[in-house]
Design a protein around this motif. Sequence first.
Motif, PDB file in Angstrom:
ATOM      1  N   VAL A 141      26.316  55.359  67.622  1.00 37.54           N
ATOM      2  CA  VAL A 141      25.218  56.313  67.538  1.00 37.54           C
ATOM      3  C   VAL A 141      25.630  57.574  66.791  1.00 37.54           C
ATOM      4  O   VAL A 141      24.949  58.017  65.843  1.00 37.54           O
ATOM      5  N   THR A 183      26.387  57.479  62.991  1.00 42.53           N
ATOM      6  CA  THR A 183      25.150  57.449  62.219  1.00 42.53           C
ATOM      7  C   THR A 183      24.446  58.803  62.239  1.00 42.53           C
ATOM      8  O   THR A 183      23.885  59.244  61.221  1.00 42.53           O
ATOM      9  N   TYR A 208      17.409  57.377  65.241  1.00 45.83           N
ATOM     10  CA  TYR A 208      18.215  56.320  64.625  1.00 45.83           C
ATOM     11  C   TYR A 208      17.485  55.653  63.457  1.00 45.83           C
ATOM     12  O   TYR A 208      18.102  55.413  62.404  1.00 45.83           O
TER      13      TYR A 208
END
Length: 635
Positions: free
Chosen positions: A364, A367, A394
Motif C-alpha cells: 500500500v 504505491t 489506490y
Amino acid sequence: MTTDKQEKVGKDVGDYQRVPSVEKTPLSEGNFDKMEAEKVPVKDTHMNNEMVGTSKVESRGSWGSQVDFLLACIGYAVGLGNIWRFPYLCYRNGGGAFLIPYFLMMVIVGMPLFFMELAFGQYAREGPITIWKAAPLFKGIGYAMVCISGIVTVYYNLVLAWALFFFFKSFTKDLPWKGCENIWNTDACGYANGTIGINSDNETVLISNISTIPAEEYWKNEVLQVSPGIDDMGSMRWQLAACLFLAWVIVYCCIFKGVKSSGKVVYFTATFPYVVLTILLIRGLTLEGAWDGIYFYLKPNWETLKDAKVWNDAATQIFYSLGPAWGGILTFASFNKFHHNCYRDALVVPLINCFTSFYAGFVVFSTLGFMSYKTGIPIQNVSTTGPDLVFITYPEAIAQMPVAPLWAFLFFFMLFLVGLDTQFGMSETFICGIVDEFPKYLRPHKSLFSLAVCVMCFLLGLPLCMEGGIYVFELINWYCCWLSLMLVGMFECLVIGWIYGADRLLSNTREMIGFMPSIWALYKASWCFLTPVVIACIAGFSMWQYSPVTYGSYVYPGWAECIGWILTFSSLVPIPVMMVYQYFYYGEGDTRLERISSLLKPTSDWEKGDGIEVSDDDYVMKSVNSNGLPDPAPV
C-alpha cells in the motif's frame, strides 16, 4: 463392511447416559505430583470417536484434509481489514513502534482466544448454537454469533460487488477514473498542491486547497451516484445490483456442499492473493517515490507507546482481524477430525495473519509514495483507511502507472478473493448454525437451504445498491458489530473460562491432540483474566470515544442513529431471552438455584464418551501429571 461388533456398538448408541471421561482437576501447586484415585471409565477412545460418531460426522461433513482446514482458517482470518485498515493504523500510531503493541496483543490475546475457539469447536463438533450444550444457560451466545454473522453477510458482499464492478471496468485501454474530462467530473476535479491545481480542461489554474481527485469523483459520481442523504435513497444502480447478484452466485458455488466444496476453493482463494500482493509489491518498489512511502509507513515514533489509544487500536485490530466471537472459527473447527492438531493451527494462523497485515502495508505505502510523488500531495493527505483506500486512493495511484489496466485487473481480482474467503466463512457460520439447530428438517436439504439464504441475503442487499445505499452501508458498518461483537467475545471467554472451565477445556485438548500445550498456563490466564479484561477495556474505550455515524461531511439524522443503536443491541437480545427460555423449559430441580445450576453443566450427550456402557468395575487409577492436569485414561 462392518463387523458384528461394530453393528452392536452403533446399535447401542444413545442407550446409556454419558459418563464423563475425565474428571477435571484444578490447577494448583499442591497436586502437581500426587496420585489420585479417580473413576475413569476404560473405553476404546478410537472406537468411540471414529465408529460411534461416524453417523454424526458424515451427516455434518468434514474437511477433506488438514490443509483444507488450515487454508480455510487463513482465508477467513486474512480479510479486507488486513489491507485497508492495518497499514493506516500502523502509520497513524507510530509507524514501526506500533508493531510492539500489535504483536504483544497477538501473543497474550489473539493466540489464546483463537486456540480456545479452535479447541472448543473441534471437541464439540457442533455449530455455533448447539455447541452451547456445554453450558445451556448461555445458548443465546450462539444465537448472538449467528445474528452478527448474518447481518455482516448481507452488507459485506456489497464490497465484493464493488470490487467486481472495478474489475470489469479494468478491461479497457484507459482506466475510466483517470483524468477529469469525463461526464461525471466537476470543476473541482484535480490535484491540489498548495493553491495550484488542474481543472477539467487539463489546464493549470489557481484553485482552492480543496479539490477532488479523479478517482474520488468516479467513485462517488459514477459508481455510487451518491444521493444527498439517507432520507433520499434515489434509484437503483442496476450495474451494482448485477455485480451483487454475481457475487452471491459465486459465494453459493463455494458453499453449496459445505466444507466439501469450500475446502477445495480455498486452495486458490487463500493462496493466490499472496501471489498478487507480491507482484504489486515488486512493481511498487520500482516506482519513483516508493521508498519515501515505505519510510513514512515504518518510521518509528516511540512516544506513541505512551498513548493508551495506540494500545487500544492494536488490541482492536487483533480482535477484529483474527475473527473470534463471530462463530466462524467454531464452525470451521467443528468439521475437524477429533484428533486433529488444533494447537499447531492456533499458532500458525495468527502469525500468518499478522505477517499478511505487515506485508500488505509495504504494498500500500510503496504505491502511495508513488502517488504522492506524481501528484505533489503529501503522503499524510493521501493515506486513508476503509473503502476510501481501495476504491479511491489506490485506484488513483494505479491510474498513474504504465500499463495501468493490468495492475487494476490484478488488484481488484485480489481484493475480491480476499473478501470472498471471509464472506463464505460468515455465510457458512450462519447456515451451519441454523442447520445444526434443526438437523432433522434442514440437514438433508442443506444445499437448498444454502440457496435460500443466499437469495434472501441478495434481496436484503438490494437497497445498498441504490443511490443512497452507501449511507445504509456506513450505518450498518458503524454499529452492527462495534460493541456487540466485543461483548459477545467477552461473554464467551468468561463462560468457557469459568463456567465450563479452563481446566476442562485443557483436558479436552489433551484428549484430542495427545499432549498438553507447553504454554497452557498462558492460555488459562488469558481465558480467565487477560482476554476478558482487554475486551472490556476496548469496549469501554470505544464507548468513551464514541461519536455518531458520519459519511464524509454528511451527518446522519437522529432517527438513523437510533436505528444504528437498535442494530447494535439486536444481536445481544438473544442472550437474556435464551437464558429465560432455558430456565423455564429445560431447568431441572425444585428450587431456582437448582434449576440454574443444572443449566451450568454440560448436557448428557456432551462428552465424547457417550454411548459406551461402563460398569463399576471399569475404573482405573489415574495420575495427575506435573502440569496439574489429569492424564488420559489408559486404554
